[in-house]
Design a protein around this motif. Structure first.
Motif, mmCIF file in Angstrom:
data_model
loop_
_atom_site.group_PDB
_atom_site.id
_atom_site.type_symbol
_atom_site.label_atom_id
_atom_site.label_comp_id
_atom_site.label_asym_id
_atom_site.label_seq_id
_atom_site.Cartn_x
_atom_site.Cartn_y
_atom_site.Cartn_z
ATOM 1 N N HIS A 281 0.836 -1.196 0.000
ATOM 2 C CA HIS A 281 0.000 0.000 0.000
ATOM 3 C C HIS A 281 0.872 1.247 0.000
ATOM 4 C CE1 HIS A 281 -3.820 -2.050 1.849
ATOM 5 N NE2 HIS A 281 -3.382 -2.641 0.756
ATOM 6 N N SER B 184 -0.655 4.266 0.589
ATOM 7 C CA SER B 184 -1.358 5.248 1.399
ATOM 8 C C SER B 184 -0.610 5.486 2.700
ATOM 9 C CB SER B 184 -2.769 4.752 1.704
ATOM 10 O OG SER B 184 -3.374 5.561 2.695
ATOM 11 N N ASN C 298 -5.475 1.937 6.742
ATOM 12 C CA ASN C 298 -6.735 1.183 6.656
ATOM 13 C C ASN C 298 -7.481 1.126 7.989
ATOM 14 O OD1 ASN C 298 -5.872 0.507 3.986
ATOM 15 N ND2 ASN C 298 -7.077 -1.369 4.131
ATOM 16 N N ASP D 18 -7.259 1.237 1.287
ATOM 17 C CA ASP D 18 -6.442 1.420 0.090
ATOM 18 C C ASP D 18 -6.965 0.417 -0.932
ATOM 19 O OD1 ASP D 18 -4.417 1.427 -1.869
ATOM 20 O OD2 ASP D 18 -2.957 2.134 -0.408
ATOM 21 N N GLU E 152 -8.274 5.365 -2.899
ATOM 22 C CA GLU E 152 -8.496 5.191 -1.466
ATOM 23 C C GLU E 152 -9.878 5.736 -1.143
ATOM 24 O OE1 GLU E 152 -6.130 5.697 2.752
ATOM 25 O OE2 GLU E 152 -5.657 7.040 1.100
#
Length: 748
Positions: A293, A295, A299, A337, A369
């Motif tokens: 990921h 991001s 999460n 994500d 996202e």
């Protein structure tokens, strides 16, 4: 024969609860000191599939149950409600939302819709209270008496949105005598599962109480390689509590009040880009403890819920009356994500100078996202039921039911303003149900329910749409008719014909993606089922089997994914399913027992014109014919998430040690056959041969009061793909990794 009570009745809860708890907590040590015949007898199961207590052999429908040691074992490692998947014949469960919003499928029939207002054809009922919303269906499983899975349409006694069946839980109730237990599990990754309860009489003969609680947690253990963050995701903390008060001031009046609460702080589902290999299966380079990921947000998933219910009962001379009032509320969010991977140096979410590729798995086309959240879901239900006092020949019940819910859902894509939509649903029903014993061996059962269902939808805020109101309404009759024949005292035959429906649905999530709301009209189902139930060889063997066929008109389906990753409701002309299922329990020798459950299901979509967007990434091999717009024609395909077969096996061996001790070892395994993830057909989004196994070994003392055991769940660390996202890469989400540890339990 030992007797296991799966739940208590609407009345008489006080007298039945003690038997129920004793049955649910029965350990094989209880058979010590009894005669050989009693020690070898399997348990008799009592269920409430028809809203009153009956032997499972006397109920003319397919019912599967789990309770006792088998039920407790599958939740030792901090598992949530999805752990029931494949451990009941023809039941599948999965979720792309992590520990919330599970999706259930019975006999191949379910709904892959991941929206927080999604309608499902499988209903979850806890203590006779409908859990309609997908978040409410994820209620933690603790201090449970057991679970019943009712298969086929259940529209007569439980209402709309039950064409596939019901997963029905009953919690342990307050008892007159002091009753308590504590269970603590510790495993790898600092996994903790701690639960306990205490109950008894506050005013003997008048007021009883029970308090129970649960804490489940696990450390984050998965590294995010692209942003170089160790132990970033994968953990959870799920806490829940419950208080029950049982008030019986007279022999005729009873009141049971319950309050429960939940606080969840968890990692949402982890999507892994390109974890699926071209042609299907898991890529060789896969590592459970690494994720790609990009991001900077990990999460997160947080939900807070609480609810309360009050069940009142009064025994008149000629009938009983029961009322059940309940309120449920929840709010929270999940952020994910969605692309599941890394987009390279121009990644939308990375800092100005991100780590440079190459990374594996391969980079994806663009980042995505999304956060979806519920703002104060409120659900209120009210039921009143009149029933005959019960006799050997004629039993009846009738009543009314009211349902109301409203919720706001906000979807945020983070590069445009978020969208908020409002869903409101009001439904009411009148129902009646009766069974009549024509002869001592032949019983007929019939039921009828009229339901009116109304839904409203409105866009409260959106960068793309104004208010955009929508309304759908329908009213339907549901019914069932069944015959049960006792061929002998040990073997019963039954046949059942039922009609149910799922109310119309509005899907509004695409509003956040510049897509219009979509609507699915009501679906109706007619089902035929026949089978037998038996207890043989001096109560040492139980075998139940059923065959079934059903047809759905206007089947509600969800077209998910494609290049735009939209989610759209559609109605197919027809859907057909048929199959066979069987389960057996056997006491092989004193101390050695086993169970087996098998289900085979064939499903088929029947609509020559139904076309859905296929694989948006272009990386999968769609084998369906395409229409001129490039959409896949899905006529003849199986239903999504409908395993062709499931097989579940358990075995347990125990041996006395000394005067009061017992050593035991048990194991359980399931195998799941070919399963499609989407409406269209592509080998990348199909699994075959998923399996998991578990084992437990331990020592119990003093009639099962004290117990210590070692356990392992997913003992082979098998990687099973449970679902997929198709719009940017060959992205999937997976089962839980191997968890092992120790459990300590004390019961009083």
């Amino acid at each position: 024969m030992k007797r296991v009570q799966m739940r208590t009745g609407a009345l008489g809860a006080a007298s039945a609860a003690a038997m129920a708890v004793a049955g649910a907590l029965t350990t094989p040590v209880a058979a010590q000191g009894m005669g050989d015949e009693a020690a070898l007898a399997i348990e008799e199961i009592v269920v409430t599939a028809q809203r009153r207590e009956q032997r499972i052999q006397d109920v003319p429908m397919a019912i599967s149950t789990l309770s006792g040691e088998e039920f407790e074992t599958i939740f030792l490692a901090g598992e949530d409600i999805r752990a029931l998947s494949a451990r009941v014949p023809a039941l599948n469960a999965e979720s792309s939302n992590g520990r919330v919003a599970p999706r259930f499928y019975i006999r191949g029939l379910g709904n892959t819709d991941f929206d927080l207002a999604a309608s499902q054809p499988v209903l979850v009922v806890i203590d006779e209270v409908v859990m309609e919303n997908v978040i409410l269906k994820s209620s933690p499983i603790f201090d449970m008496q057991g679970v019943e899975v009712l298969k086929g349409p259940q529209g007569t006694l439980f209402g709309r949105n039950t064409p596939a069946g019901i997963v029905k839980f009953e919690t342990r109730k307050p008892t007159e005598e002091l009753d308590a237990y504590a269970s603590l599990t510790y495993g790898n990754r600092n996994t903790v599962n701690a639960e306990g309860a205490v109950g008894g009489a506050l005013i003997p003969g008048v007021l009883k109480a029970r308090v129970s609680g649960l804490i489940q947690r696990r450390d984050d253990y998965i590294d995010k390689v692209v942003v170089d963050e160790k132990n970033a995701v994968g953990g959870f903390r799920d806490m829940a509590g419950r208080i029950q008060l049982d008030f019986t001031p007279t022999d005729r009046f009873s009141a049971l009040a319950k309050f429960h609460v939940r606080d969840l702080d968890s990692t949402a589902a982890l999507f892994r880009a390109n974890v699926i290999a071209p042609g299907g299966g898991v890529v060789d380079r896969f590592d459970r403890e690494t994720i790609f990921h990009d991001s900077e947000v990990n999460n997160p998933q947080k939900y807070n819920s609480w609810g309360a219910s009050l069940r009142l009962g009064y025994d008149f001379d000629a009938f009983t009356v029961t009322t059940i009032s309940a309120f449920e509320t929840t709010d929270g969010f999940s952020r994910g994500d969605i692309d599941g991977g890394f987009t390279g140096p121009n990644s939308f979410f990375n800092p100005a100078n991100p780590p440079q590729p190459p990374f594996t798995p391969d980079t994806i086309a663009f980042p995505s996202e999304t956060q979806d959240g519920i703002d104060d879901l409120d659900q209120y239900t009210q039921e009143i039921r009149f029933a005959s006092p019960g006799d050997d020949r004629f039993n009846w019940q009738f009543g009314a039911f009211f349902f109301n819910s409203d919720l706001k859902i906000t979807t945020d894509r983070f590069f445009v303003d978020p969208s908020t939509v409002l869903h409101e649903n009001t439904a009411w029903a009148l129902f009646g149900h009766a069974d009549y014993k024509i002869t001592p061996r032949l019983t007929v059962t019939a039921g009828l329910r009229y339901t009116d269902d109304d839904k409203d939808f409105e866009v409260l805020s959106s960068p793309f749409f104004g208010p955009t109101p929508r309304n759908v309404q329908d009213d339907k009759l549901s019914w069932d008719f069944a015959v049960n024949y006792a061929l002998t005292d040990q073997i019963t035959l039954y046949a059942r014909h039922a009609r149910g429906f799922r109310a119309p649905t509005i899907q509004g999530r695409d509003v956040a993606f510049d897509g219009a709301p979509s609507i699915a009209q009501s679906e109706t189902i007619k089902s035929f089922e026949g089978g037998f139930k038996s207890v043989l060889f001096d109560n040492r063997l139980s075998v139940n089997a059923a065959g079934y066929w059903y047809e759905i008109n206007g089947q509600q389906l969800t077209a998910v994914g494609g290049g735009d990753n939209l989610i759209r409701l559609v109605n197919a002309d027809r859907g057909v399913g048929y199959g066979f299922e069987a389960d057996a329990r056997v006491q092989i020798l004193e101390g050695l027992s086993a169970t087996a459950a098998f289900a085979w299901t064939k499903t088929e979509l029947q609509d020559e014109t139904l076309a859905v967007p296929p694989c948006g990434s272009g990386l999968c091999q769609v084998v369906d014919p395409l229409d001129p717009n490039g959409n896949a024609l899905v006529d003849g395909n199986p239903f999504p998430q409908a395993p062709e077969y499931t097989l579940y096996l358990t075995a347990r061996y125990e041996r006395p040690v000394g005067e009061a001790g017992l050593v035991f070892v048990s194991t359980d395994w399931y195998v799941q056959g070919e399963t499609n993830f989407f409406l269209y057909n592509a080998p990348e989004f199909r699994t075959n041969g998923n399996f998991e196994g578990g084992a437990r070994a331990g020592y119990s003392y003093d009639g099962g009061r004290y117990e210590v055991s070692l356990f392992a769940r997913n003992i082979t660390d098998k990687v099973n793909i449970q679902g997929a996202i198709d719009f940017t890469a060959l992205t999937g989400y997976l089962n839980e990794p191997r968890t092992f540890g120790v459990n300590l339990t004390a019961r009083y």
